[in-house]
Design a protein around this motif. Structure first.
Motif: not given
Length: 201
Positions: A143-146, A167-173, A184-187, A192-193
């Motif tokens: 998901l390109h998430i750190d 990638q827009g899934l969260f508000n960074n910082n 949010i990660l699980k959903r 996205y399958n």
């Protein structure tokens, strides 16, 4: 980082220490002599260095775990170290665990490094007297998430997560509690399958 940020970090957060054998791997990737001795600022009483700071554990989660396990447990994958100057982050180094030992990797992308600097400033600006908080990085490569993971060793349910890139899934910082972050990660993993855990970086 300036002395004020270092002072706050010493008080508030726990980092890890690295043996010289691991520091030598970073030395080689920096094109320095393998015999050079690099000291690391371990922020909890060790020797200071102008170069390497904030050593912390890295963890990874795969999509199958996010989709199918109610409470997924991230896997330890290595260690991340930041090269700093007096006023900024310069580079990021990972020591990735392998069957043959750790393998070094260097991140030079200025935007990525700057994102980590901003995230660290975010966590250092919070007010807390809890000295049991361990700083970690959590990665979901597909998901390109750190995210910076503030792990409360005494009360893990109080863990917080600060997305660095998402990638827009969260508000960074921004700070997320464990429940909201993993929801949010699980959903996202389900909606996205995406099946290939090797995607991303």
């Amino acid at each position: 980082m300036d002395s004020y940020l270092h002072y706050k970090t010493i008080i508030m957060f726990k980092f890890i220490e690295l043996p010289n054998s691991e520091l030598a791997k970073i030395s080689r990737i920096r094109r320095q002599s393998p015999t050079d001795t690099l000291q690391i600022h371990n922020l909890i009483g060790g020797e200071e260095s102008q170069d390497l700071s904030f050593p912390h554990a890295t963890f990874t989660l795969g999509l199958d775990e996010l989709k199918n396990i109610k409470s997924p447990v991230p896997h330890r994958t290595g260690t991340r170290v930041i090269e700093t100057s007096s006023s900024k982050f310069n580079f990021i180094y990972d020591l990735n665990n392998t069957a043959e030992g750790s393998e070094p990797q260097m991140y030079q992308d200025k935007l990525f490094v700057k994102s980590y600097e901003t995230a660290f400033k975010t966590i250092l600006n919070q007010d807390t007297e809890n000295q049991s908080i361990q700083v970690r990085t959590l990665r979901i490569p597909a998901l390109h998430i750190d995210a910076l993971w503030l792990h409360d060793a005494k009360s893990p349910a109080k863990d917080k997560f600060v997305p660095v890139r998402s990638q827009g899934l969260f508000n960074n910082n921004s700070f997320y509690n464990r429940k909201d972050f993993f929801s949010i990660l699980k959903r996202t993993a389900i909606d996205y399958n995406i099946d290939d855990d090797l995607m991303g970086g």
